[in-house]
Design an enzyme around this catalytic site. Structure first.
Site, PDB file in Angstrom:
ATOM      1  N   CYS A 135     -35.488 -31.442  11.739  1.00 47.06           N
ATOM      2  CA  CYS A 135     -36.466 -30.141  11.563  1.00 47.06           C
ATOM      3  C   CYS A 135     -37.769 -30.246  11.102  1.00 47.06           C
ATOM      4  O   CYS A 135     -37.892 -30.682  10.121  1.00 47.06           O
ATOM      5  CB  CYS A 135     -35.718 -29.173  10.947  1.00 47.06           C
ATOM      6  SG  CYS A 135     -36.409 -27.402  10.658  1.00 47.06           S
TER       7      CYS A 135
ATOM      8  N   CYS B 296     -43.416 -12.958   7.848  1.00 48.60           N
ATOM      9  CA  CYS B 296     -41.957 -12.544   8.066  1.00 48.60           C
ATOM     10  C   CYS B 296     -41.446 -12.287   6.585  1.00 48.60           C
ATOM     11  O   CYS B 296     -41.572 -13.187   5.634  1.00 48.60           O
ATOM     12  CB  CYS B 296     -41.131 -13.219   8.867  1.00 48.60           C
ATOM     13  SG  CYS B 296     -41.584 -13.594  10.349  1.00 48.60           S
TER      14      CYS B 296
ATOM     15  N   GLU C 128     -42.273 -29.338   4.448  1.00 46.35           N
ATOM     16  CA  GLU C 128     -41.089 -29.767   4.472  1.00 46.35           C
ATOM     17  C   GLU C 128     -40.413 -30.514   5.644  1.00 46.35           C
ATOM     18  O   GLU C 128     -40.901 -29.891   6.619  1.00 46.35           O
ATOM     19  CB  GLU C 128     -40.167 -28.584   4.000  1.00 46.35           C
ATOM     20  CG  GLU C 128     -40.488 -28.097   2.784  1.00 46.35           C
ATOM     21  CD  GLU C 128     -39.622 -26.736   2.369  1.00 46.35           C
ATOM     22  OE1 GLU C 128     -38.719 -26.367   3.043  1.00 46.35           O
ATOM     23  OE2 GLU C 128     -39.888 -26.127   1.288  1.00 46.35           O
TER      24      GLU C 128
ATOM     25  N   CYS D 194     -36.153 -22.591   5.447  1.00 49.53           N
ATOM     26  CA  CYS D 194     -37.560 -22.575   5.930  1.00 49.53           C
ATOM     27  C   CYS D 194     -38.423 -22.361   4.513  1.00 49.53           C
ATOM     28  O   CYS D 194     -38.487 -21.156   4.160  1.00 49.53           O
ATOM     29  CB  CYS D 194     -37.688 -21.594   6.776  1.00 49.53           C
ATOM     30  SG  CYS D 194     -39.382 -21.604   7.566  1.00 49.53           S
TER      31      CYS D 194
ATOM     32  N   CYS E 225     -38.562 -14.647   5.050  1.00 49.28           N
ATOM     33  CA  CYS E 225     -38.926 -16.065   5.098  1.00 49.28           C
ATOM     34  C   CYS E 225     -39.808 -16.643   3.665  1.00 49.28           C
ATOM     35  O   CYS E 225     -40.823 -16.171   3.515  1.00 49.28           O
ATOM     36  CB  CYS E 225     -39.652 -16.352   6.300  1.00 49.28           C
ATOM     37  SG  CYS E 225     -40.117 -18.097   6.621  1.00 49.28           S
TER      38      CYS E 225
ATOM     39  N   CYS F 186     -47.579 -20.408   6.561  1.00 50.79           N
ATOM     40  CA  CYS F 186     -47.640 -19.586   7.775  1.00 50.79           C
ATOM     41  C   CYS F 186     -48.156 -18.363   7.717  1.00 50.79           C
ATOM     42  O   CYS F 186     -48.135 -17.893   6.368  1.00 50.79           O
ATOM     43  CB  CYS F 186     -46.124 -19.524   8.067  1.00 50.79           C
ATOM     44  SG  CYS F 186     -45.833 -18.575   9.599  1.00 50.79           S
TER      45      CYS F 186
HETATM   46  N1  SAH Z   1     -42.144 -19.538  13.028  1.00 51.91           N
HETATM   47  C1  SAH Z   1     -41.281 -20.110  13.914  1.00 51.91           C
HETATM   48  C2  SAH Z   1     -40.449 -21.348  13.422  1.00 51.91           C
HETATM   49  C3  SAH Z   1     -40.298 -21.494  11.794  1.00 51.91           C
HETATM   50  S1  SAH Z   1     -39.069 -20.548  11.220  1.00 51.91           S
HETATM   51  C4  SAH Z   1     -40.190 -18.949  13.988  1.00 51.91           C
HETATM   52  O1  SAH Z   1     -40.103 -18.029  13.463  1.00 51.91           O
HETATM   53  O2  SAH Z   1     -39.360 -19.275  15.035  1.00 51.91           O
HETATM   54  C5  SAH Z   1     -37.505 -21.322  11.881  1.00 51.91           C
HETATM   55  C6  SAH Z   1     -36.452 -20.209  11.625  1.00 51.91           C
HETATM   56  O3  SAH Z   1     -35.631 -19.995  10.439  1.00 51.91           O
HETATM   57  C7  SAH Z   1     -36.454 -18.932  12.443  1.00 51.91           C
HETATM   58  O4  SAH Z   1     -35.509 -18.367  13.084  1.00 51.91           O
HETATM   59  C8  SAH Z   1     -36.823 -18.024  11.140  1.00 51.91           C
HETATM   60  O5  SAH Z   1     -36.347 -16.592  11.361  1.00 51.91           O
HETATM   61  C9  SAH Z   1     -35.640 -18.716  10.314  1.00 51.91           C
HETATM   62  N2  SAH Z   1     -35.603 -18.317   8.849  1.00 51.91           N
HETATM   63  C10 SAH Z   1     -36.614 -18.095   8.169  1.00 51.91           C
HETATM   64  N3  SAH Z   1     -36.497 -17.701   6.773  1.00 51.91           N
HETATM   65  C11 SAH Z   1     -34.955 -17.559   6.937  1.00 51.91           C
HETATM   66  C12 SAH Z   1     -34.307 -17.404   5.877  1.00 51.91           C
HETATM   67  N4  SAH Z   1     -34.561 -17.067   4.658  1.00 51.91           N
HETATM   68  N5  SAH Z   1     -32.765 -17.523   6.086  1.00 51.91           N
HETATM   69  C13 SAH Z   1     -32.390 -17.715   7.237  1.00 51.91           C
HETATM   70  N6  SAH Z   1     -33.351 -17.917   8.385  1.00 51.91           N
HETATM   71  C14 SAH Z   1     -34.586 -18.046   8.127  1.00 51.91           C
END
Ligand code: SAH
Length: 357
Positions: free
Chosen positions: A114, A125, A101, A341, A128, A121
């Site tokens: 972005c 997490c 995306e 994300c 996410c 990934c």
């Molecule tokens: N792996 C990297 C970059 C990709 S995620 C990182 O973790 O920074 C980009 C951002 O989106 C990160 O800050 C992540 O924590 C956030 N993110 C992921 N899922 C999300 C969600 N469901 N709601 C809000 N932010 C989210």
């Protein structure tokens, strides 16, 4: 093997894509063509971001050769527009069927793209959407650069000013290709290093490498908790690189670069939005003089907790501010098009499993 294995292609059998080669490699791959023609082609594709058919200063045969020998890497699977046209999101299919995306966001004072650095990934997490569906593969340099080229074309006449590596994937788990793409975006696409932000979940060796690079890009760390016990549960990588190690590497980065560090904090209702969470965050942010970006969590299929309601988001911010920390509330963008994300891909997969070749 080909000359661009090291930095360009995603794996040995992958095709060489249009934006994989460096300028020199581009000339070698298209050997036999006059140098000035190759310069025209390179400039048109990179600096101006033209489509190959629009490079009418080139002979048709050369345009055809580039099109055949250096194919594009991204096929649009879906394009969705929201926020009155201010947010555009693409779901792209890669040559091997994986999906990624890209999001284009217009604001009053800037336009941001972005980008994804990996398909899927491995960081897992829990909140996410990308993390929930696992790792497919690294993106090649060309697959990263092409996201910017195509979003920039769609953005015209508004100029893309900022690039954030906050799409799918962990950029520091794909360091070499991400960094080669950053250099390309800076040097060939002309976007200033200070307008490029790499976001990491806390891959300490990546932060240490970034501290040694010349280009002054910005670093964002996705923190979400400022104590190990809670962060271990939400962000599994924290077990490997706990907060003390992360803090030390951030401090080394600040010493080396003198750039501002930011922390990303997705506020999750009843999980990391308590006053004790704000207090822990404030102590860490003050020690590192970090700026905090707060964003209410976008709910995802595999993590059914909702984001903190806005009144309490502002309370959390005020508590941080009261403790001397700079904190900004980020508007969620594209919620109705699943722009958080990995969400567009995740929701598509519920009805339409990815095609594989
Ligand atoms: N792996 C990297 C970059 C990709 S995620 C990182 O973790 O920074 C980009 C951002 O989106 C990160 O800050 C992540 O924590 C956030 N993110 C992921 N899922 C999300 C969600 N469901 N709601 C809000 N932010 C989210």
């Amino acid at each position: 093997m080909s000359l661009i294995d090291a930095s360009g292609r995603s794996h040995r059998d992958a095709p060489v894509l249009r934006f994989d080669p460096t300028r020199e490699e581009f000339a070698e791959l298209l050997h036999g063509e006059p140098r000035y023609r190759l310069d025209q082609a390179w400039t048109g594709l990179h600096e101006r971001g033209d489509k190959i058919d629009n490079l009418t200063n080139l002979p048709k045969a050369l345009r055809q050769r580039i099109d055949e020998e250096l194919p594009l890497g991204l096929t649009p699977e879906e394009e969705s527009v929201s926020d009155d046209g201010e947010t555009v999101k693409w779901l792209w299919r890669l040559h091997d069927g994986h999906q990624i995306e890209t999001v284009l966001m217009h604001y009053d004072d800037r336009t941001t793209v972005c980008v994804s650095s990996q398909a899927g990934c491995a960081m897992a997490c829990s909140f996410c959407a990308t993390g929930q569906s696992g790792f497919d593969r690294h993106l090649s340099v060309g697959e990263i650069v092409e996201q910017v080229v195509r979003a920039r074309r769609a953005s015209a006449p508004r100029r893309v000013s900022n690039i954030v590596f906050m799409g799918m994937g962990e950029p520091f788990a794909n360091y070499d290709r991400t960094w080669a793409a950053v250099e390309r975006i800076n040097q060939d696409l002309g976007i200033g290093a200070r307008h490029i932000t790499i976001s990491t979940v806390g891959v300490v060796p990546g932060i240490d490498r970034l501290a040694k690079e010349d280009l002054p890009v910005n670093l964002a760390v996705s923190l979400h908790f400022a104590n190990d016990e809670d962060r271990n549960k939400l962000v599994p990588l924290n077990v490997r690189y706990p907060l003390a190690m992360l803090e030390e590497s951030c401090a080394r980065y600040l010493d080396a670069k003198n750039r501002r560090l930011s922390f990303e904090w997705a506020l999750i209702d009843g999980v990391n939005d308590r006053s004790s969470d704000a207090d822990e965050l404030a102590i860490l942010a003050r020690r590192l003089r970090a700026h905090v970006n707060l964003i209410p969590l976008n709910p995802t299929p595999g993590y059914l907790t909702r984001g903190t309601p806005m009144d309490r988001v502002y309370e959390f911010r005020d508590r941080l501010t009261g403790m001397g920390v700079n904190a900004t509330v980020r508007r969620t963008r594209g919620t109705e098009i699943d722009a958080a994300c990995g969400q567009l891909r995740a929701s598509r997969q519920l009805v339409d499993p990815p095609r594989r070749r």
